[in-house]
Design a protein around this motif. Structure first.
Motif, PDB file in Angstrom:
ATOM      1  N   ASP A  14      -3.310 -17.362  -1.643  1.00 17.31           N
ATOM      2  CA  ASP A  14      -2.154 -17.021  -0.815  1.00 17.31           C
ATOM      3  C   ASP A  14      -1.640 -18.215  -0.030  1.00 17.31           C
ATOM      4  O   ASP A  14      -2.227 -19.285  -0.036  1.00 17.31           O
ATOM      5  CB  ASP A  14      -2.537 -15.905   0.180  1.00 17.31           C
ATOM      6  CG  ASP A  14      -2.667 -14.536  -0.479  1.00 17.31           C
ATOM      7  OD1 ASP A  14      -1.801 -14.202  -1.307  1.00 17.31           O
ATOM      8  OD2 ASP A  14      -3.636 -13.832  -0.176  1.00 17.31           O
ATOM      9  N   ARG A  15      -0.528 -17.976   0.654  1.00 13.11           N
ATOM     10  CA  ARG A  15      -0.015 -18.914   1.651  1.00 13.11           C
ATOM     11  C   ARG A  15       0.115 -18.137   2.953  1.00 13.11           C
ATOM     12  O   ARG A  15       0.435 -16.956   2.962  1.00 13.11           O
ATOM     13  CB  ARG A  15       1.330 -19.504   1.224  1.00 13.11           C
ATOM     14  CG  ARG A  15       2.337 -18.480   0.827  1.00 13.11           C
ATOM     15  CD  ARG A  15       3.494 -19.052   0.007  1.00 13.11           C
ATOM     16  NE  ARG A  15       4.314 -17.962  -0.487  1.00 13.11           N
ATOM     17  CZ  ARG A  15       5.259 -17.358   0.225  1.00 13.11           C
ATOM     18  NH1 ARG A  15       5.530 -17.782   1.460  1.00 13.11           N
ATOM     19  NH2 ARG A  15       5.956 -16.366  -0.271  1.00 13.11           N
ATOM     20  N   HIS A  20      -0.901 -11.810  -1.824  1.00 16.49           N
ATOM     21  CA  HIS A  20      -1.989 -10.912  -2.186  1.00 16.49           C
ATOM     22  C   HIS A  20      -2.644 -10.192  -1.002  1.00 16.49           C
ATOM     23  O   HIS A  20      -2.574  -8.967  -0.909  1.00 16.49           O
ATOM     24  CB  HIS A  20      -3.058 -11.688  -2.978  1.00 16.49           C
ATOM     25  CG  HIS A  20      -2.553 -12.283  -4.242  1.00 16.49           C
ATOM     26  ND1 HIS A  20      -2.261 -13.627  -4.382  1.00 16.49           N
ATOM     27  CD2 HIS A  20      -2.261 -11.716  -5.433  1.00 16.49           C
ATOM     28  CE1 HIS A  20      -1.826 -13.862  -5.600  1.00 16.49           C
ATOM     29  NE2 HIS A  20      -1.819 -12.718  -6.268  1.00 16.49           N
ATOM     30  N   GLY A  73      -0.060  -8.539   1.303  1.00 19.03           N
ATOM     31  CA  GLY A  73       1.126  -8.014   0.632  1.00 19.03           C
ATOM     32  C   GLY A  73       1.278  -6.505   0.749  1.00 19.03           C
ATOM     33  O   GLY A  73       2.353  -6.010   1.103  1.00 19.03           O
ATOM     34  N   TRP A  75      -0.734 -13.328   5.140  1.00 17.48           N
ATOM     35  CA  TRP A  75      -1.182 -13.961   3.898  1.00 17.48           C
ATOM     36  C   TRP A  75      -0.463 -13.292   2.723  1.00 17.48           C
ATOM     37  O   TRP A  75      -0.679 -12.105   2.448  1.00 17.48           O
ATOM     38  CB  TRP A  75      -2.694 -13.802   3.741  1.00 17.48           C
ATOM     39  CG  TRP A  75      -3.489 -14.805   4.523  1.00 17.48           C
ATOM     40  CD1 TRP A  75      -3.142 -15.427   5.679  1.00 17.48           C
ATOM     41  CD2 TRP A  75      -4.804 -15.284   4.188  1.00 17.48           C
ATOM     42  NE1 TRP A  75      -4.144 -16.259   6.097  1.00 17.48           N
ATOM     43  CE2 TRP A  75      -5.177 -16.197   5.202  1.00 17.48           C
ATOM     44  CE3 TRP A  75      -5.690 -15.014   3.156  1.00 17.48           C
ATOM     45  CZ2 TRP A  75      -6.410 -16.857   5.200  1.00 17.48           C
ATOM     46  CZ3 TRP A  75      -6.916 -15.670   3.149  1.00 17.48           C
ATOM     47  CH2 TRP A  75      -7.263 -16.585   4.150  1.00 17.48           C
ATOM     48  N   LEU A  76       0.358 -14.080   2.041  1.00 17.66           N
ATOM     49  CA  LEU A  76       1.184 -13.553   0.960  1.00 17.66           C
ATOM     50  C   LEU A  76       0.996 -14.378  -0.314  1.00 17.66           C
ATOM     51  O   LEU A  76       0.748 -15.579  -0.236  1.00 17.66           O
ATOM     52  CB  LEU A  76       2.664 -13.601   1.387  1.00 17.66           C
ATOM     53  CG  LEU A  76       3.032 -12.804   2.655  1.00 17.66           C
ATOM     54  CD1 LEU A  76       4.475 -13.087   3.038  1.00 17.66           C
ATOM     55  CD2 LEU A  76       2.784 -11.318   2.466  1.00 17.66           C
TER      56      LEU A  76
END
Length: 294
Positions: A227-228, A90, A93, A87-88
């Protein structure tokens, strides 16, 4: 001329046989891919589809599970080749940052991945609308103080710890702890059945959203971001994959509703993950077919 026409089917068959041999030989020589996944069922749901895609492309896969810290450590130590999913920018990260230059973002499985704190829908919005409202005297008197999350080192727990501190909830008598997923889910089930007031650290996609009515609390301090969910692959593994595999994998997209339903079938209906993945791919054959186009 007639003889040449008769030879065409034979030549075509020979070419197909040679092509088949090359493809079979290519598959046989491919290095097995080690897929890492976090041991929570919504990750299992997404990974089942990615696994089915890669196996249809002729890749042999080994799946390795662990908690967030364990899987990112294995990714950094080259013990796993890919992670489904990160999950990016946040939630994951900080875990991915030390090894980010070693990775390729291969596919985005879904957008609008969100972590949040919620309450059962029976808790009146007039009483509890924001996280700050948990400190109101009338809410504090009724709300259970034991807040339970899942995933040691997860973005959910890291962010929830920050919420506890920045909103002054520890000083107000609330506690935060990690529990096994089944205990965490049971807490919401019990509260939904009894009318008890609890705080539920949650996220989407997550099957509990489809089973129990919950309401997301507003977070004025913006602790959690959106996030994505990205399939990340080690660069050396990515470069070694056939071009067609890279193209197909880059097209795989599921979306929040699909992952929620996949996980619901795994957890609530008790279906085997690969069966759920195959059935979803059959039901959405047109979408899946577009992934595999040359």
């Amino acid at each position: 001329m007639q003889k040449s026409k008769k030879m065409l089917p034979l030549v075509a068959a020979m070419l197909m046989a040679v092509s088949g041999f090359v493809k079979a030989q290519d598959v046989q020589e491919r290095k097995p891919v080690v897929m890492g996944q976090v041991n929570l069922t919504f990750y299992v749901a997404s990974a089942a589809v990615v696994r089915e895609v890669l196996e249809r492309l002729g890749h042999n896969l080994t799946v390795v599970e662990g908690n967030h810290r364990e899987i990112y450590a294995k990714l950094g130590n080259q013990e796993v080749d890919m992670l489904v999913a990160s999950w990016l920018p946040h939630a994951h990260g900080p875990l991915q940052a030390p090894i980010a230059d070693q990775l390729v973002e291969a596919a985005t499985l879904y957008e609008d991945a969100r972590l949040y704190w919620s309450v059962p829908a029976h808790v009146p919005v007039s009483a509890v609308r924001t996280i700050d409202d948990l400190k109101k005297p009338d809410v504090h008197a009724r709300m259970e103080k034991d807040i339970v999350g899942v995933g040691p080192g997860s973005g959910l727990m890291v962010g929830s710890t920050a919420i506890m501190q920045q909103y002054g909830l520890e000083a107000a008598g609330y506690t935060l702890r990690v529990a096994p997923p089944q205990d965490w889910a049971k807490k919401l089930a019990d509260a939904s059945g009894s009318g008890k007031w609890i705080v539920m650290p949650l996220w989407q996609p997550q099957y509990l959203n489809a089973v129990y009515p919950v309401r997301v609390l507003e977070d004025p301090r913006g602790i959690f971001g959106t996030d994505r969910a990205v399939v990340v692959v080690r660069k050396e593994t990515w470069n070694a994959l056939p071009e067609h595999t890279r193209k197909v994998l880059s097209r795989v997209h599921l979306g929040i509703p699909a992952v929620t339903e996949l996980e619901r079938q795994i957890v609530v209906d008790g279906k085997e993950p690969q069966r759920v993945a195959r059935e979803w791919m059959e039901t959405n054959a047109q979408t899946v077919s577009a992934w595999f186009e040359d």
